[in-house]
Design a protein around this motif. Structure first.
Motif, short mmCIF file in Angstrom:
data_model
loop_
_atom_site.label_atom_id
_atom_site.label_comp_id
_atom_site.label_asym_id
_atom_site.label_seq_id
_atom_site.Cartn_x
_atom_site.Cartn_y
_atom_site.Cartn_z
N ARG A 131 0.96 -1.21 0.13
CA ARG A 131 0.07 0.02 0.08
C ARG A 131 0.85 1.17 0.01
O ARG A 131 0.46 2.28 -0.55
N THR A 132 2.14 1.18 0.52
CA THR A 132 2.87 2.37 0.63
C THR A 132 3.38 2.60 -0.89
O THR A 132 3.45 3.56 -1.20
N GLU A 133 3.64 1.36 -1.56
CA GLU A 133 4.25 1.52 -3.16
C GLU A 133 3.03 2.07 -4.06
O GLU A 133 3.11 2.76 -4.71
N TYR A 134 2.00 1.49 -3.54
CA TYR A 134 0.67 1.89 -4.43
C TYR A 134 0.32 3.53 -4.29
O TYR A 134 0.35 4.22 -5.34
N ARG A 135 0.67 3.87 -2.97
CA ARG A 135 0.54 5.33 -2.53
C ARG A 135 1.25 6.30 -3.51
O ARG A 135 1.09 7.06 -4.18
N ASN A 136 2.64 5.98 -3.56
CA ASN A 136 3.72 6.52 -4.03
C ASN A 136 3.57 6.50 -5.73
O ASN A 136 3.99 7.53 -6.23
N ALA A 137 3.11 5.32 -6.19
CA ALA A 137 3.21 5.32 -7.60
C ALA A 137 2.08 6.17 -8.14
O ALA A 137 2.08 6.61 -9.13
N ASP A 147 -4.86 8.50 0.81
CA ASP A 147 -4.68 8.04 2.18
C ASP A 147 -4.84 6.44 2.17
O ASP A 147 -5.81 5.95 2.65
N THR A 148 -3.72 5.72 1.64
CA THR A 148 -3.80 4.29 1.56
C THR A 148 -4.14 3.55 2.84
O THR A 148 -4.79 2.41 3.08
N PRO A 149 -3.42 4.23 4.02
CA PRO A 149 -3.57 3.45 5.56
C PRO A 149 -5.25 3.54 5.74
O PRO A 149 -5.76 2.63 6.33
N ALA A 150 -6.02 4.56 5.41
CA ALA A 150 -7.39 4.62 5.58
C ALA A 150 -8.25 3.63 4.53
O ALA A 150 -9.28 3.38 4.98
N ALA A 180 -12.20 -0.08 -5.72
CA ALA A 180 -12.93 1.15 -4.89
C ALA A 180 -11.69 2.30 -4.76
O ALA A 180 -12.18 3.34 -4.99
N VAL A 181 -10.78 1.93 -4.45
CA VAL A 181 -9.57 2.66 -4.37
C VAL A 181 -9.49 3.61 -5.62
O VAL A 181 -9.30 4.82 -5.82
N ALA A 182 -9.30 2.82 -6.90
CA ALA A 182 -9.02 3.21 -8.20
C ALA A 182 -9.92 4.24 -8.60
O ALA A 182 -9.93 5.09 -9.37
#
Length: 804
Positions: A131-137, A147-150, A180-182
């Motif tokens: 999820r960290t890599e997803y957020r940065n990407a 806010d990927t942790p949420a 859903a995040v996408a």
């Protein structure tokens, strides 16, 4: 280490010491089996076996010490134990250090030669983005902060890191979450003028005492408050709602005097409020205009912040919103007041008010979606007519997919995305089509997974060099925890990363880039267990002055310290031995460092020797303690695992708890409790190794504050290493680690870097690579040298096809 295994090693060493010590290791050990050395070897192994010294089912009786390459897994364990000083154990003959070193050198040379002849780079598992890599990407691809942790569950951790491929699977439920995040990312990136107003609330910890500037994003001359980068989905009006801290009885603090609160947008003040200072208060307009009695006054003290709402027009995109109190520099200096305990703070009704939450509600009266950084990244073209729409859509999707998929896109890739575009185009127009294709791109396997394709016609079990495209992706996720940028990807497409000079320039460029801070916040934070600091809960009865300001300062100190090693191209040995750190006033006061004022961190030199390097950081000392006391066991285990790379075995079941008092009821010091605990033979073996390391840090209490007594007795911080080396206190431990275990520490850092870079646990066949990286980085052992050597290593640049 099985004692039978050790028996053979010590026998060979003794043979070298009795008549052959001057020879080279190969001359000692390459003799035929009938030689006196081999006879002694066999005789010693048999003796150990007859004395029932075998443990773990491992023995050297059937292994040939002159053919080390035939059993590399066993001999790598031998080398590890010998290098760490754990073997020979107490009670067994120990050869001279020079003799032992020659033996280890021989073993390592044999193992390294065999590995070079038949390299085994391993085979990393297929893995999705963390999820960290997803957020940065998403940030680097679309200029959207999500806010990927949420929004996404935490990733499982293995081998100390959460980017290990075997743990990064994708369940159907998690796939739905990513979809859903996408969709949310798409709405943020494109903007949406049809969105209904929604309230998003940002919170400030209730344990944060807001008596000074609260961060770099807040103006000088302010105290407390909050600053957030918020993504506004459309041009329109938004309402900023500020609510203030309350005590345990829900009264707003600090209304006895007037205070000014500034609300700012992108650093520009849009409203200044004055609150408090009168019995009715400037906020009394929200109540009845009748004369305020006690009930009305109580309402005011509970609801005075309801006037702190600001309605303001904001253009779409990311903007910095802040709310902070103006710091009153005119207050005359009075008598010194000790810092409030957290219990007293929770009850206190006076003092100065602080911000509790910042809410952003909207949009209202939407005026459309103007230009934003995200839209600029997406819309690289604009159709001027209907006939131009699909060619433009193709250009947009090809451009985005190249970065998102980290490779040149294929015709099949584009057709898949265009199919989604056409569906969205029919339902809502050009931008709706782009949005639906973006949903598919961000939720698809090409983006979510780090795919490495097997070359055609390759035999099973074959080691091969990965493509430049795959190498670029490995590099960017290693150094940035994100996708490659255009420069790196373009060079990879041209096949230029095979050039060692080009590769080194790119690595150095990437290390100098701000995105390399991921090595601090992602790699170091996991290696050093900094993430555990957020959940640490020191007992406020035992540590009444621990607050959120101190917690944040602990983490920031270690982050700035590690970043200084990275940015200043320093040796990793400075992680243990540096005579400087970074503090603000709150942390300096906790450490007893005088002359430091203000909330900003600055570099200070440590002169007294009690502090220096990571082992004296409050962050490390807190996460290796229990809530109400120190733990020499936890601290010793942390050092064995993260500094020396020799983790102890798991504890046996039903370990008895420590006894805090003796039979006469006297409170025992921690050392006395542990010495009593070690009288249990089941516990003694491991604790004999762990406890001395932890005892060296006993002068630091459970939150890293220096002390000299425990349970009313002077602290004894002395200890002994397994090889008999004696040390005393944190300074003595640092000296031993830097003088006698420096290569072992560098090897541990390298082990962690390589594990993190590869996304898999290391195996015995990786040990020669580790030794090669350490040798290449010698003698300075700069962090950049280790990173370069990792990126050039066989397992990083190669891969093994699946075994048949």
């Amino acid at each position: 280490m099985p004692r039978t295994l050790l028996g053979g090693i010590v026998t060979v060493a003794l043979a070298a010491a009795t008549g052959s010590a001057a020879q080279q290791p190969s001359a000692i050990l390459d003799s035929p089996a009938s030689s006196p050395h081999r006879a002694v070897f066999d005789r010693y192994c048999v003796t150990c076996h007859n004395e029932r010294l075998r443990t773990g089912g491992l023995s050297l009786e059937k292994l040939d010490v002159t053919r080390v390459a035939e059993a590399p897994e066993v001999w790598e364990k031998v080398v590890g134990k010998l290098r760490s000083g754990a073997m020979p154990p107490d009670g067994m003959p120990r050869p001279a250090a020079a003799t032992l070193d020659r033996l280890v050198t021989y073993l390592e040379t044999s193992l390294d030669s065999a590995a070079a002849a038949r390299p085994n780079p391993g085979r990393p598992s297929l893995r999705r983005l963390t999820r960290t890599e997803y957020r940065n990407a998403i940030r680097d691809l679309l200029a959207v902060e999500v806010d990927t942790p949420a929004l996404l569950p935490s990733d499982d951790s293995r081998f100390g890191f959460d980017n290990i491929g075997s743990a990064l699977t994708l369940s159907p439920l998690l796939a739905e979450r990513y979809l859903a995040v996408a969709r949310q990312v798409r709405r943020l990136a494109l903007g949406d003028a049809t969105l209904r107003p929604a309230l998003e609330t940002y919170e400030v910890s209730q344990h944060l005492i807001q008596d000074d500037r609260a961060g770099d994003d807040l103006p000088f001359g302010t105290r407390g408050g909050i600053a957030v980068r918020h993504h506004f989905p459309a041009d329109g009006e938004y309402v900023f709602k500020i609510r203030l801290q309350r005590n345990s009885r829900e009264y707003i603090r600090g209304l006895q005097a007037a205070h000014e609160l500034d609300v700012r947008l992108d650093g520009r003040r849009i409203r200044r409020f004055t609150i408090g200072g009168e019995r009715r208060g400037r906020s009394a307009g929200i109540f009845s205009t009748a004369s305020m009695g006690d009930v009305a006054q109580e309402q005011y003290e509970r609801r005075a912040d309801e006037i702190l709402d600001v309605r303001h027009f904001v253009q779409a995109g990311v903007h910095l919103v802040s709310a902070a109190f103006v710091k009153d520099g005119s207050v005359p200096e009075g008598p010194f007041q000790p810092r409030m305990t957290m219990y007293d703070f929770s009850q206190y009704k006076g003092g100065e008010p602080g911000v509790a939450t910042l809410g952003i509600d909207g949009p209202y009266n939407v005026a459309g979606v103007g230009p934003t950084a995200s839209r600029a990244k997406i819309f690289v073209c604009r159709p001027s007519a209907t006939a131009d729409e699909e060619p433009c859509a193709r250009q947009i999707l090809e451009t985005l997919a190249r970065r998102a998929y980290r490779r040149p896109v294929t015709g099949e890739d584009v057709q898949t995305l265009l199919a989604f575009y056409r569906t969205g185009r029919r339902e809502g127009g050009f931008e709706a089509g782009i949005g639906l294709a973006l949903d598919r791109m961000l939720a698809g396997p090409e983006f979510l997974f780090r795919l490495e394709r097997l070359p055609a016609g390759l035999s099973p079990g074959t080691s091969y060099r990965i493509s430049d495209i795959e190498l670029a992706s490995r590099l960017s996720f290693f150094l940035w925890s994100s996708i490659p940028d255009d420069e790196l990807l373009t060079l990879a497409e041209r096949g230029r990363l095979k050039d060692a000079a080009v590769l080194e320039r790119q690595i150095r460029r990437m290390l100098a880039d701000g995105r390399a801070s991921a090595l601090v916040t992602n790699f170091a934070a996991q290696w050093l267990h900094l993430r555990n600091l957020a959940s640490a809960a020191p007992d406020l009865e035992r540590f009444p002055y621990f607050d959120e300001s101190l917690r944040q300062a602990f983490r920031r100190e270690t982050e700035l310290f590690f970043e200084s090693i990275l940015r200043e191209d320093r040796s990793v040995l400075d992680l243990l031995g540096a005579d400087y750190t970074f503090v603000n006033e709150r942390l300096a006061r906790h450490y007893g460092i005088p002359g430091i004022y203000g909330s900003h961190f600055r570099r200070v030199r440590l002169a007294d020797g009690s502090r220096g390097g990571l082992l004296s950081h409050g962050s490390i000392l807190t996460v290796t303690s229990y809530s109400n006391r120190t733990s020499p066991v936890v601290r010793g285990k942390w050092i064995l695992d993260n500094i020396l790379g020799t983790p102890p075995p798991a504890p046996p079941p039903n370990v008895p708890e420590l006894r805090a008092r003796d039979q006469q009821g006297k409170v025992l010091s921690m050392r006395a409790q542990m010495e009593q605990h070690r009288t249990n033979p089941v516990c003694a073996g491991c604790h004999k190794v762990m406890d001395p390391l932890g005892f060296a840090l006993e002068n630091f209490d459970g939150i890293g504050r220096w002390r000299t007594t425990d349970a009313g007795e002077p602290i004894d911080p002395s200890g002994t290493m397994p090889d008999g080396t004696v040390f005393r206190g944190p300074a003595g431990l640092r000296q031993v680690l830097l003088e006698k275990r420096r290569e072992q520490f560098v090897s541990t850092v390298t082990d962690r870097l390589l594990t993190y870079a590869l996304g898999r646990g290391l195996e015995y066949y990786d040990a020669p690579v580790l030794r090669g990286i350490v040798r290449e980085a010698a003698p300075d052992y700069k962090l950049s040298s280790l990173v370069l050597a990792v990126a050039k290593s066989t397992p990083f640049q190669m891969r093994r096809s699946e075994e048949p």
